[in-house]
Design a protein around this motif. Sequence first.
Motif, PDB file in Angstrom:
ATOM      1  N   PRO A 173       0.818  -1.222   0.000  1.00 34.41           N
ATOM      2  CA  PRO A 173       0.000   0.000   0.000  1.00 34.41           C
ATOM      3  C   PRO A 173       0.849   1.270   0.000  1.00 34.41           C
ATOM      4  N   TYR A 174       1.943   1.250   0.750  1.00 38.82           N
ATOM      5  CA  TYR A 174       2.822   2.430   0.788  1.00 38.82           C
ATOM      6  C   TYR A 174       3.391   2.709  -0.603  1.00 38.82           C
ATOM      7  N   LEU A 175       3.835   1.667  -1.288  1.00 42.46           N
ATOM      8  CA  LEU A 175       4.455   1.854  -2.601  1.00 42.46           C
ATOM      9  C   LEU A 175       3.418   2.268  -3.656  1.00 42.46           C
ATOM     10  N   THR A 176       2.189   1.813  -3.481  1.00 40.76           N
ATOM     11  CA  THR A 176       1.126   2.241  -4.394  1.00 40.76           C
ATOM     12  C   THR A 176       0.931   3.749  -4.311  1.00 40.76           C
ATOM     13  N   ASN A 177       1.001   4.277  -3.086  1.00 41.63           N
ATOM     14  CA  ASN A 177       0.822   5.713  -2.873  1.00 41.63           C
ATOM     15  C   ASN A 177       2.102   6.515  -3.070  1.00 41.63           C
TER      16      ASN A 177
END
Length: 426
Positions: free
Chosen positions: A124-128
């Motif tokens: 999720p962090y890398l998606t954002n």
Amino acid sequence: MIISYYWPPAGGPGVQRWLKFAKYLPENGYDVTVVVPENPDYPVLDTSLMEEVPKSIHLIKVKIKEPSRMAGKLSRKRTKNLQRGILKKDAGILERAMVWMRGNLFVPDARVGWKHRVLKDIEPYLTNNPTATVITTGPPHSVHLIGLELKSLVPSVKWLADFRDPWTTIGYHKDLKLGKRAQKRHVDLEKEVLNTADLLIVTSPHTGKEFKSKTSRPIQLITNGFDILPNMQMRQPEGKFVLSHIGTLLSDRNPQLLWESLQELCKESTDFAADFQLQLAGNISDEILESLTYFKLDTYVDNKGYVSHEESVALMFKAQALLLIEINSEETKAILPGKIFEYFASRRPIIAIGPKEADIELLITDTHSGEFFNYQQKTALKKHIIHLYDLYKKGTNDGNSNDLIDRYKRSYLTKILAKTIDYVWE
């Protein structure tokens, strides 16, 4: 994003490197997320470091399965000693088997299974944040395998691999009883990491030279440092003539020339024998304690065991001189123990013993913070101890008041890190 296995409440100098970078990076304009284990089995704990975790950072805690917990069911003491790097030369069958399994079944190390959980939990962090800077720090070097796979999954991130110690040339590799297959796997993984990361960070000049011969990737030297207030009391401390060693003393870090010198001085001078105390604060191997008994120094020893970071700093400030001992081998020339920088901040004289051409000699010389001796310089070492004792008797064994140590402040080193991050994005 910083990915680190070691994080408070783990104890030891390896924790403090990225704890302090995480503290000062926000002051340099960065939003910081740190990925750490949720339920680690750390060999040493220092709960006082929990108070130093910056409130401005975001923590992602990822569950980890620790093989050491399973091994601990067989022998908790042996497992903890192995985790701390304390390997007995006369180890029994069970301990030798544990060492072999550690070296050959878990490559590059026992935390290698953490990788898949981390990759899943940070998605999720890398998606954002598809253009984040990701920093992995090892040992354990399996953390770098997270960066390696991450770089293939999200090529838009910039990946910096931080090596607090070398990989395949680290001294303890020879103790792990690596088979040919395991040894080749280490070499192949190291090569892949060195050639894939956008930039490599090293903590010593020797490691920088080693990696330069293995890869064309850019390399930045950023040593460890200190974040304590330097000692402002230059006058010698009160009390006995205390030579203090702060930190772990492994079996191979057993300086016979020092023990012989101290034994001789105690025999030759009743005044020295009455004033002298050898203070040990940290995990000490049985072989070291046996050597001290053999050289009849055990009656002079104040063995405090593992102490908190705060206590260790207080002990440094009160010592007449600080002992820095490194293993006498080619592999340890690159090692810059984390404690050397707080030794600098204590401003107490340093007596360092290590291999010829060790990087620690360069630092001590550059900062005028003490004297370095190799393992062939017993006469010079003994003479220097006498010199410090003479100063002590005169009340003039004062500290070092120069400002050359300022370049090793954590805040200053973080500015170098910030410039390094900027560089990979240019």
